[in-house]
Motif scaffolding. Sequence first.
Motif, short mmCIF file in Angstrom:
data_model
loop_
_atom_site.label_atom_id
_atom_site.label_comp_id
_atom_site.label_asym_id
_atom_site.label_seq_id
_atom_site.Cartn_x
_atom_site.Cartn_y
_atom_site.Cartn_z
N SER A 111 0.84 -1.20 0.00
CA SER A 111 0.00 0.00 0.00
C SER A 111 0.87 1.25 0.00
O SER A 111 1.71 1.42 0.88
CB SER A 111 -0.91 0.01 1.23
OG SER A 111 -1.64 1.21 1.27
N PHE A 117 -9.20 -0.20 1.78
CA PHE A 117 -8.93 -1.14 0.70
C PHE A 117 -10.25 -1.62 0.08
O PHE A 117 -11.17 -2.01 0.79
CB PHE A 117 -8.16 -2.34 1.26
CG PHE A 117 -7.92 -3.46 0.29
CD1 PHE A 117 -6.82 -3.44 -0.54
CD2 PHE A 117 -8.78 -4.55 0.24
CE1 PHE A 117 -6.58 -4.49 -1.42
CE2 PHE A 117 -8.55 -5.60 -0.64
CZ PHE A 117 -7.45 -5.57 -1.47
N VAL A 173 -6.16 0.23 5.68
CA VAL A 173 -4.79 -0.21 5.46
C VAL A 173 -3.83 0.91 5.83
O VAL A 173 -4.19 2.09 5.80
CB VAL A 173 -4.54 -0.67 4.00
CG1 VAL A 173 -5.33 -1.92 3.68
CG2 VAL A 173 -4.86 0.42 3.01
N LEU A 179 -0.52 -5.81 0.71
CA LEU A 179 -1.91 -6.03 0.32
C LEU A 179 -2.12 -7.43 -0.26
O LEU A 179 -3.10 -8.10 0.03
CB LEU A 179 -2.35 -4.99 -0.70
CG LEU A 179 -2.21 -3.51 -0.27
CD1 LEU A 179 -2.50 -2.59 -1.44
CD2 LEU A 179 -3.09 -3.22 0.91
#
Length: 185
Positions: A111, A117, A173, A179
């Motif tokens: 990220s 997200f 996030v 991720l």
Amino acid sequence: MQLDLNQLCELLTVLDKTGISELTLKSGDLELTVRKGILASSPGTASALPAAVATVAPSALGAVASPTLASPPAVDQNVGAALAEAPAATPVAVPAAVTAPVDTKWVPIISPMVGTFYRAAAPDEPPFVNVGDRIKVSQTVCIIEAMKLMNEIDADEVSGQVMEILVQNGEPVEYGQVLMRINPD
């Protein structure tokens, strides 16, 4: 800084409802750190941790309990009494997250910002990628919403197969958080 027990409880409640994972307040000899415990879990597995754990630096306890300080403590005496009477915190054993072994050649997609997200462009649309999908260089793999802006996250300079998606749809996030992982071609 004046902070009574009710204000401290209110602060913890508000922090629990936000995406903030750590907060440190410092004033004079008082240092208060609040951290949320987050445990990654695999799909279908429930994990539970205390929502927020507050720790007070030893210097803050000394500042509250010591009557010989040159200046009065900046904390309301109710908080000092509550801290002095509180039983010593016992460490809590946190189970290790059970995860599949990570292949060292897998490339992480990280990220680039703090935000929320999203796996798809809209709730009624299919996800950009699923585990097992093949991706190409610069293909959009997800969206991160930050300050009401939708930022497309691309698979920069990597093509291959999606091996893991580590974040659930709609989860907050952090900057630098992994991720997903890609097995490169």
